[in-house]
Design an enzyme around this catalytic site. Structure first.
Site, short mmCIF file in Angstrom:
data_model
loop_
_atom_site.label_atom_id
_atom_site.label_comp_id
_atom_site.label_asym_id
_atom_site.label_seq_id
_atom_site.Cartn_x
_atom_site.Cartn_y
_atom_site.Cartn_z
N ASP A 100 0.76 -1.15 0.02
CA ASP A 100 -0.02 0.11 0.08
C ASP A 100 1.10 1.30 0.09
OD1 ASP A 100 -3.14 0.53 1.01
OD2 ASP A 100 -1.92 2.17 1.04
N HIS B 168 -10.04 -5.59 -3.38
CA HIS B 168 -8.86 -5.72 -2.64
C HIS B 168 -8.88 -6.25 -1.33
CE1 HIS B 168 -9.89 -1.50 -2.59
NE2 HIS B 168 -9.30 -1.17 -1.38
P1 AMP Z 1 -9.59 1.10 0.11
O1 AMP Z 1 -10.01 2.38 1.08
O2 AMP Z 1 -10.07 -0.18 0.95
O3 AMP Z 1 -10.38 1.43 -1.21
O4 AMP Z 1 -8.08 1.21 0.19
C1 AMP Z 1 -7.58 1.83 -1.00
C2 AMP Z 1 -6.08 1.59 -0.55
O5 AMP Z 1 -5.34 1.81 -1.87
C3 AMP Z 1 -5.41 2.67 0.49
O6 AMP Z 1 -5.20 1.92 1.51
C4 AMP Z 1 -4.62 3.48 -0.36
O7 AMP Z 1 -3.54 3.87 0.63
C5 AMP Z 1 -4.16 2.54 -1.53
N1 AMP Z 1 -3.49 3.27 -2.67
C6 AMP Z 1 -4.11 4.11 -3.62
N2 AMP Z 1 -3.44 4.58 -4.41
C7 AMP Z 1 -2.34 3.59 -4.30
C8 AMP Z 1 -1.30 3.12 -5.26
N3 AMP Z 1 -1.05 4.00 -6.36
N4 AMP Z 1 -0.58 2.47 -4.85
C9 AMP Z 1 -0.70 1.63 -3.87
N5 AMP Z 1 -1.59 1.76 -3.15
C10 AMP Z 1 -2.71 2.88 -3.33
#
Ligand code: AMP
Ligand code: ZN
Length: 113
Positions: free
Chosen positions: A31, A100
């Site tokens: 993440d 995810h």
């Molecule tokens: P959710 O809130 O369950 O949809 O989680 C989305 C997750 O994606 C969050 O924990 C973000 O920190 C993570 N995230 C957003 N953009 C990226 C990225 N480019 N690479 C890796 N993680 C990301």
């Protein structure tokens, strides 16, 4: 592959990520904004919006994802356990519309809010 999906772009290597695992059906990466010392996201390569987008066709895929979690947690050095979070839809705080599973653990694991 969905054109405007961040995680589909990560799978396709169009957006960089810190990959920790990949096979023909699954992809896992760190993440970007970790909420604990270890924070991994596990995603299917198939674009599925969320748990709400699942059908019985996905049964084997979901089982495979779940079975992969403890293996990935161990790979990350989480020997005494880990937390799994799946956010679904706006009401569940989901920000990226590609299914995810979060794996969290190690130091600085926050409490539930
Ligand atoms: P959710 O809130 O369950 O949809 O989680 C989305 C997750 O994606 C969050 O924990 C973000 O920190 C993570 N995230 C957003 N953009 C990226 C990225 N480019 N690479 C890796 N993680 C990301
Ligand atoms: Zn996607």
């Amino acid at each position: 592959i969905m054109d405007d999906c961040l995680f589909c772009k990560i799978i396709a290597n169009e957006i960089p990520s810190s990959k920790v695992y990949e096979d023909d059906e699954l992809f896992a990466f760190k993440d970007l904004y970790p909420k604990a010392d270890v924070h991994i996201l596990v995603i299917p390569k198939l674009h599925i919006e969320s748990l709400d987008g699942l059908t019985s066709d996905h049964q084997n895929l979901i089982a495979k994802m779940m079975l992969k979690l403890p293996e990935l947690a161990r790979d990350q050095g989480l020997k005494d356990g880990f937390r799994t979070i799946i956010n679904t839809g706006p009401g569940g705080g989901q920000e990226v519309g590609h299914l995810h599973m979060h794996i969290l653990g190690g130091k600085n694991l926050p409490g539930f809010k």
